[in-house]
Every structure is written in structure tokens, then in C-alpha cells.
Design a protein around this motif. Structure first.
Motif, mmCIF file in Angstrom:
data_model
loop_
_atom_site.group_PDB
_atom_site.id
_atom_site.type_symbol
_atom_site.label_atom_id
_atom_site.label_comp_id
_atom_site.label_asym_id
_atom_site.label_seq_id
_atom_site.Cartn_x
_atom_site.Cartn_y
_atom_site.Cartn_z
ATOM 1 N N ASP A 45 34.048 52.567 45.156
ATOM 2 C CA ASP A 45 32.706 51.975 45.061
ATOM 3 C C ASP A 45 32.609 50.868 44.016
ATOM 4 O OD1 ASP A 45 31.822 53.677 47.042
ATOM 5 O OD2 ASP A 45 30.910 55.100 45.648
ATOM 6 N N ALA A 46 33.404 50.958 42.971
ATOM 7 C CA ALA A 46 33.352 49.966 41.895
ATOM 8 C C ALA A 46 34.529 48.984 41.945
ATOM 9 C CB ALA A 46 33.321 50.672 40.541
ATOM 10 N N ALA A 47 35.182 48.883 43.095
ATOM 11 C CA ALA A 47 36.362 48.010 43.211
ATOM 12 C C ALA A 47 36.003 46.551 42.985
ATOM 13 C CB ALA A 47 37.004 48.181 44.582
ATOM 14 N N VAL A 48 37.010 45.814 42.553
ATOM 15 C CA VAL A 48 36.853 44.380 42.323
ATOM 16 C C VAL A 48 38.045 43.669 42.961
ATOM 17 C CG1 VAL A 48 37.945 44.453 40.044
ATOM 18 C CG2 VAL A 48 36.365 42.617 40.594
ATOM 19 N N LEU A 49 37.774 42.515 43.575
ATOM 20 C CA LEU A 49 38.803 41.712 44.217
ATOM 21 C C LEU A 49 38.833 40.332 43.579
ATOM 22 C CD1 LEU A 49 37.532 43.700 46.487
ATOM 23 C CD2 LEU A 49 38.871 42.330 48.030
ATOM 24 N N TYR A 50 40.034 39.778 43.513
ATOM 25 C CA TYR A 50 40.233 38.424 42.997
ATOM 26 C C TYR A 50 41.063 37.653 44.014
ATOM 27 C CZ TYR A 50 38.587 39.990 38.439
ATOM 28 O OH TYR A 50 37.810 40.480 37.415
ATOM 29 N N ALA A 53 41.895 31.651 44.811
ATOM 30 C CA ALA A 53 41.233 30.480 44.228
ATOM 31 C C ALA A 53 41.138 30.625 42.711
ATOM 32 C CB ALA A 53 39.841 30.320 44.823
ATOM 33 N N ARG A 54 41.280 29.508 42.003
ATOM 34 C CA ARG A 54 41.149 29.489 40.554
ATOM 35 C C ARG A 54 40.077 28.490 40.181
ATOM 36 N NH1 ARG A 54 42.933 33.529 41.381
ATOM 37 N NH2 ARG A 54 44.876 34.452 40.794
ATOM 38 N N PRO A 55 39.256 28.773 39.191
ATOM 39 C CA PRO A 55 39.394 29.911 38.283
ATOM 40 C C PRO A 55 39.093 31.234 39.000
ATOM 41 C CG PRO A 55 37.350 28.742 37.819
ATOM 42 C CD PRO A 55 38.089 27.929 38.850
ATOM 43 N N ALA A 56 39.704 32.295 38.486
ATOM 44 C CA ALA A 56 39.537 33.619 39.073
ATOM 45 C C ALA A 56 38.075 34.048 38.980
ATOM 46 C CB ALA A 56 40.432 34.627 38.355
ATOM 47 N N ARG A 57 37.572 34.595 40.088
ATOM 48 C CA ARG A 57 36.175 35.031 40.129
ATOM 49 C C ARG A 57 36.121 36.410 40.782
ATOM 50 N NH1 ARG A 57 31.935 35.402 43.440
ATOM 51 N NH2 ARG A 57 32.997 34.655 45.291
ATOM 52 N N PRO A 58 35.633 37.401 40.058
ATOM 53 C CA PRO A 58 35.576 38.742 40.645
ATOM 54 C C PRO A 58 34.547 38.815 41.769
ATOM 55 C CG PRO A 58 34.416 38.726 38.558
ATOM 56 C CD PRO A 58 35.064 37.366 38.711
ATOM 57 N N GLN A 59 34.860 39.613 42.774
ATOM 58 C CA GLN A 59 33.909 39.864 43.847
ATOM 59 C C GLN A 59 34.069 41.295 44.327
ATOM 60 O OE1 GLN A 59 34.728 37.452 47.396
ATOM 61 N NE2 GLN A 59 36.784 37.087 46.608
ATOM 62 N N SER A 60 33.011 41.855 44.824
ATOM 63 C CA SER A 60 33.061 43.209 45.367
ATOM 64 C C SER A 60 33.629 43.139 46.781
ATOM 65 C CB SER A 60 31.661 43.810 45.406
ATOM 66 O OG SER A 60 30.889 43.157 46.394
ATOM 67 N N ALA A 130 41.254 47.851 42.423
ATOM 68 C CA ALA A 130 41.354 46.423 42.108
ATOM 69 C C ALA A 130 42.421 45.803 43.001
ATOM 70 C CB ALA A 130 41.702 46.205 40.639
ATOM 71 N N GLN A 131 42.162 44.562 43.403
ATOM 72 C CA GLN A 131 43.126 43.844 44.229
ATOM 73 C C GLN A 131 43.037 42.367 43.895
ATOM 74 O OE1 GLN A 131 42.912 44.811 48.374
ATOM 75 N NE2 GLN A 131 44.239 43.144 49.009
ATOM 76 N N ALA A 132 44.193 41.736 43.795
ATOM 77 C CA ALA A 132 44.258 40.293 43.560
ATOM 78 C C ALA A 132 45.410 39.744 44.386
ATOM 79 C CB ALA A 132 44.474 39.991 42.074
ATOM 80 N N TRP A 133 45.320 38.484 44.758
ATOM 81 C CA TRP A 133 46.385 37.887 45.547
ATOM 82 C C TRP A 133 46.527 36.415 45.216
ATOM 83 C CZ3 TRP A 133 41.852 39.828 47.399
ATOM 84 C CH2 TRP A 133 40.978 38.972 48.050
ATOM 85 N N ASP A 134 47.713 35.898 45.571
ATOM 86 C CA ASP A 134 47.993 34.484 45.370
ATOM 87 C C ASP A 134 48.831 33.985 46.532
ATOM 88 O OD1 ASP A 134 47.914 32.001 44.202
ATOM 89 O OD2 ASP A 134 49.001 32.555 42.400
ATOM 90 N N LYS A 135 48.723 32.708 46.793
ATOM 91 C CA LYS A 135 49.436 32.087 47.916
ATOM 92 C C LYS A 135 50.863 31.740 47.531
ATOM 93 C CE LYS A 135 45.254 30.003 49.741
ATOM 94 N NZ LYS A 135 44.545 28.766 50.037
ATOM 95 N N ALA A 136 51.772 31.973 48.466
ATOM 96 C CA ALA A 136 53.152 31.518 48.307
ATOM 97 C C ALA A 136 53.192 30.026 48.620
ATOM 98 C CB ALA A 136 54.074 32.285 49.236
ATOM 99 N N THR A 137 54.078 29.326 47.948
ATOM 100 C CA THR A 137 54.264 27.888 48.164
ATOM 101 C C THR A 137 55.763 27.613 48.232
ATOM 102 O OG1 THR A 137 54.396 27.368 45.801
ATOM 103 C CG2 THR A 137 52.175 27.386 46.803
#
Length: 155
Positions: A45-50, A53-60, A130-137
């Protein structure tokens, strides 16, 4: 004496199934919508995703789903995401998972990301907190070891 308690392998299997469910539920194409409810159900219920995109911005998860629903009706008419490699570490009731994935947007644009998840186990079930991700280049490709962890050939 045999124990009914889950083993670390049972936990890893449950987390791998959760990750597969996440990728499957977040795919859509015209006439076949994403399963937004299934996607959201795996988050605390309190999870946060990033997002990447930068700057990092938390979202539910709800904010993320709303954004993706809007995109699915406008500029992102299809989105197919599949795992390429998964590494999971479990200790007691906490775990981290690293997943490499490939996404095909609008049937033509292919990209890869690495997603990192922090999970907790409550009442016998794993959820993402919590979950965060970044693009491969080209200069920062998905690590070969992560692709090998899923039986995929290195890129």
C-alpha cells in the motif's frame, strides 16, 4: 522431521512468479488491455516507484497506472514487456530482485531496461515496497551476467 516452512528456493520461485505477473499484466495492444488491477495488486500500500526519467520523482503505483492508462489511449497504443534475466536475493522476510527486460512499444520500438525491486513478505506473501528502473543504452548495456541468469545469450 519435515518442516512445512517455505525454503529460500520457494521464496525465490514466488518472487519470480510475481515478476512474471508484473511483466504480463503491464502489456497491452489494441483490443487487449493491460491488467491494471493485477499489476497494482503486487505492490504494498505504501510502495513507491521511480521511473528512468531524471530528476528522480517518486510516484505511487496508482499514479504510475494512471499515467500508463493515459498513454495507452494516446501515444503508446501497444506495449509488450518481457523478462530477459532475473536475479533474486532473499534474507528472511526481505528480498531484492534485479530484472532485465525488453519492451516493444507501438510494435516497432524496442528498448531494454534494468529494474530493481525491494520486496517484503507479510502474511506469507511477497509484495513490492519500492521499484526503480533505468534504460539500457549502447554505452550502458544490460550486464551479460544478468542475461545469463535467465538463460539468455548476452547482448
Amino acid at each position: 522431521m519435515q518442516s512445512d516452512a517455505p525454503t529460500p528456493d520457494d521464496d525465490k520461485k514466488a518472487i519470480a512468479e510475481l515478476i512474471a505477473r508484473q511483466f504480463a499484466s503491464l502489456s497491452w495492444r489494441p483490443g487487449a488491455p493491460a491488467d491494471w488491477a493485477a499489476f497494482g495488486a503486487d505492490f504494498h500500500d505504501a510502495a513507491v516507484l521511480y521511473a528512468s526519467a531524471r530528476p528522480a520523482r517518486p510516484q505511487s503505483p496508482a499514479e504510475f497506472v494512471a499515467r500508463m492508462q493515459d498513454l495507452s489511449q494516446t501515444s503508446l497504443r501497444s506495449f509488450e514487456e518481457s523478462p530477459l534475466g532475473i536475479e533474486i536475493r532473499v534474507f528472511g522476510h526481505v528480498a531484492v530482485a534485479v530484472a532485465a527486460c525488453e519492451a516493444v512499444e507501438n510494435t516497432t520500438e524496442t528498448g531494454r531496461t534494468v529494474e530493481m525491486m525491494l520486496l517484503v513478505k507479510e502474511a506469507g506473501s511477497w509484495t513490492i515496497v519500492a521499484q526503480a528502473w533505468d534504460k539500457a543504452t549502447p554505452s550502458r548495456p544490460v550486464p551479460d551476467a544478468l542475461l545469463s541468469a535467465f538463460g539468455q545469450p548476452p547482448q
